[in-house]
Design a protein around this motif. Structure first.
Motif, short mmCIF file in Angstrom:
data_model
loop_
_atom_site.label_atom_id
_atom_site.label_comp_id
_atom_site.label_asym_id
_atom_site.label_seq_id
_atom_site.Cartn_x
_atom_site.Cartn_y
_atom_site.Cartn_z
N ALA A 139 -3.48 3.38 -2.93
CA ALA A 139 -3.69 2.18 -3.69
C ALA A 139 -3.21 0.97 -3.14
O ALA A 139 -1.93 1.22 -2.39
CB ALA A 139 -3.20 2.38 -5.01
N GLU A 140 -3.39 -0.06 -3.46
CA GLU A 140 -2.84 -1.57 -3.12
C GLU A 140 -2.28 -1.93 -4.36
O GLU A 140 -3.07 -2.28 -5.23
CB GLU A 140 -3.85 -2.43 -2.37
N THR A 149 0.20 -2.94 -11.10
CA THR A 149 -1.21 -3.34 -11.14
C THR A 149 -1.68 -3.21 -9.69
O THR A 149 -1.13 -3.72 -8.68
CB THR A 149 -1.44 -4.92 -11.49
N TYR A 150 -2.72 -2.30 -9.51
CA TYR A 150 -3.31 -1.94 -8.33
C TYR A 150 -4.64 -1.67 -8.32
O TYR A 150 -5.37 -1.50 -9.14
CB TYR A 150 -2.50 -0.67 -8.05
N THR A 151 -5.18 -1.40 -7.20
CA THR A 151 -6.61 -1.01 -6.82
C THR A 151 -6.64 0.21 -6.06
O THR A 151 -6.05 0.36 -5.19
CB THR A 151 -7.34 -2.32 -5.88
N GLU A 152 -7.33 1.23 -6.48
CA GLU A 152 -7.31 2.47 -5.69
C GLU A 152 -8.12 2.27 -4.56
O GLU A 152 -9.32 1.45 -4.53
CB GLU A 152 -8.33 3.21 -6.79
N LEU A 153 -7.54 2.67 -3.47
CA LEU A 153 -8.40 2.81 -2.16
C LEU A 153 -9.23 4.02 -1.85
O LEU A 153 -10.11 3.86 -1.44
CB LEU A 153 -7.44 2.25 -1.06
N ARG A 201 0.77 -1.21 -0.02
CA ARG A 201 0.00 -0.08 -0.13
C ARG A 201 0.87 1.18 0.09
O ARG A 201 1.91 1.33 0.73
CB ARG A 201 -0.96 0.01 1.35
#
Length: 521
Positions: free
Chosen positions: A34-35, A41-45, A18
């Motif tokens: 983001a993680e 490759t990530y997911t927005e938090l 993160r």
């Protein structure tokens, strides 16, 4: 290079990882957390855009607007809360044109540190476009053929020529959407006058000059204004998520916007108030840049500075070796591009840089410097003679001046100053507190400059006649001396003499004698 480092001995964090980024721009402040499950490759938090216009008035008065400063502090307090709520320890907060150009930017940085617990760093314009490039390269599919990238912020315009290996050249100019909006507003709707003014501004762009020697594969534009323009123009999106805007469609949209008031753009087009006023000058800039690039469409990758900062941070944290190699390529390429701008003797500069790298690596047991210092040395070696553009006499001082008043991708303004100092001391007087720029450095940086300048003097001596006759240097370290063995083409007597003559600073700094070994038969 001024990124938050891991403590010594702390292993590289694994994935998932993160991170948080704050992009303190001239027209807005953008926050993202983001993680990552892989380097890209990530997911927005969390993703927020806060309408804080730090650029308001600063380009006319030189000072930040007090209300905007309060808004920036609130925004970065919010960033602190996000980091704490998500347990994020690794972050980077960067400020661009408005803080960079303001007289009181340092006061804001101190206040953010004291009140928010956030380290806010100022990045140069060419560093902005370097970061944008690394965010956009794969999405645009940039490979062997060069592309032109343009990033328009509230206070500055950055343009780069790049291929799949990295930046070939980059430049930054004080042309931004907020700055231009104020010009357009003062023009009382006289678009012809504004277009002439814009042409005058853009004439200074070297990369987009009509006589540039290369054709480009494509033209990419980044920044929130261009993303909104693409949406308003109904741009088609390709399989990579890149919007493609035909130039004719952008021209039609500009004509429509120019007939509408700011209020009408908000009500009829759904634009935010802090976008509705600056979107027209931004559109005019992008259309003009596309024509200068000789293209009929604009690629909009929908990434910008904040994504570039995020990817850069994650790579540094997760792969120091890979990050170091990439960063070293970027800084070397940036130094070469700057040298070309000043018409430097390229073969000599690059050769001295290679010799400097060899000496730095071989002398690692005694110089006690870091990998980041190697990049400073290489940049100084490439650029040490650029002052000859002004005159040969005192060219070391001219080199210092030219470098210190330039921007180098990958380096902070402070680090550019160190590069300038190292280059300044490649000849003549030794580093001294009597010299004002050197005296202004703290003790640690003075020591770094002295050690690196001592190594640069040896490397420069090895190409005394600028003929690149020394192909390789072998280094032997004994208890009280360093022996240098020269391998090269022809009689190297002049290079041996130059080494003996220029070894004084090295010998005094490291308390070791420098000897020149006889060439092996």
């Amino acid at each position: 290079m001024a990124l938050p480092d891991r403590p010594a001995g702390d292993p590289a964090p694994g994935f998932p990882l993160r991170v948080g980024v704050a992009d303190v721009g001239s027209n807005a402040i953008r926050l993202i957390a983001a993680e990552f499950i892989a380097p890209t490759t990530y997911t927005e938090l969390v993703s927020e855009r806060l309408p804080v216009r730090l650029g308001h008035g600063v380009y006319r008065t030189g000072r930040l607007d007090p209300d905007a400063v309060e808004g920036a502090v609130r925004a970065l307090s919010r960033f602190r809360d996000v980091l704490d709520e998500l347990g994020i320890e690794r972050y980077r907060a960067v400020a661009t044109s408005a803080v960079r150009e303001s007289e009181d930017g340092r006061a804001l940085i101190r206040r953010v540190r004291d009140e928010c617990g956030i380290k806010l760093e100022v990045v140069s314009g060419v560093e902005e476009i370097r970061l944008v490039y690394w965010a956009a390269r794969d999405r645009l599919g940039i490979e062997d053929e060069p592309w032109i990238l343009a990033d328009l912020g509230g206070g500055s315009l950055e343009v780069a020529l790049a291929n799949g290996e990295g930046l070939i050249d980059a430049e930054s100019h004080s042309i931004g959407s907020v700055r231009l909006y104020e010009e357009l507003e003062n023009a009382s709707g006289k678009m012809k006058r504004f277009r002439r003014l814009l042409d005058e501004y853009l004439e200074a762009l070297r990369i987009l000059a009509f006589d540039r020697p290369v054709e480009v594969e494509g033209f990419a534009a980044t920044g929130g204004n261009m993303e909104d323009l693409a949406a308003l123009a109904g741009a088609v999106t390709d399989e990579r998520g890149v919007a493609i805007v035909p130039l004719d469609d952008l021209d039609d949209l500009i004509a429509q916007l120019s007939k509408m008031s700011v209020e009408e753009r908000i009500e009829e087009l759904g634009l935010r108030p802090d976008r509705a006023d600056v979107v027209l000058p931004a559109g005019l800039v992008y259309a003009r840049l596309a024509r200068m690039a000789g293209v009929d469409e604009i690629h909009v990758p929908r990434v910008g500075v904040k994504e570039g900062v995020m990817f850069d941070l994650v790579q540094r944290l997760s792969s120091r070796a890979g990050y170091g190699e990439r960063h070293a390529r970027d800084t070397r390429a940036g130094a070469v591009a700057l040298g070309r701008r000043f018409g430097f003797e390229e073969e000599h500069g690059i050769h001295v840089a290679r010799l400097s790298e060899r000496l730095f690596d071989a002398l690692e047991p005694i110089h006690e410097l870091e990998a980041e210092d190697r990049e400073l040395l290489v940049a100084a070696a490439v650029l040490h003679d650029v002052g000859q553009r002004i005159s040969y006499n005192r060219h070391h001082k001219h080199s210092e001046y030219l470098i210190s008043n330039s921007e180098l991708p990958g380096f902070s303004p402070h680090e550019v100053g160190l590069v300038a100092q190292i280059a300044r001391y490649h000849r003549k007087a030794d580093p001294s507190p009597r010299h004002e720029p050197f005296a202004a450095l703290d003790e640690e940086d003075q020591d770094r400059v002295t050690r690196l300048a001592a190594i640069l003097r040896l490397a420069d001596a090895l190409d005394r006649e600028h003929h690149q006759r020394v192909e390789r240097v072998e280094v032997r370290i004994e208890d009280d001396e360093v022996g240098l063995g020269l391998v090269g083409d022809g009689d190297l007597a002049l290079e041996r003499w130059a080494l003996e003559r220029k070894a004084g600073l090295f010998e005094e700094t490291f308390d070791l004698a420098v000897t020149v070994d006889e060439e092996d038969e």
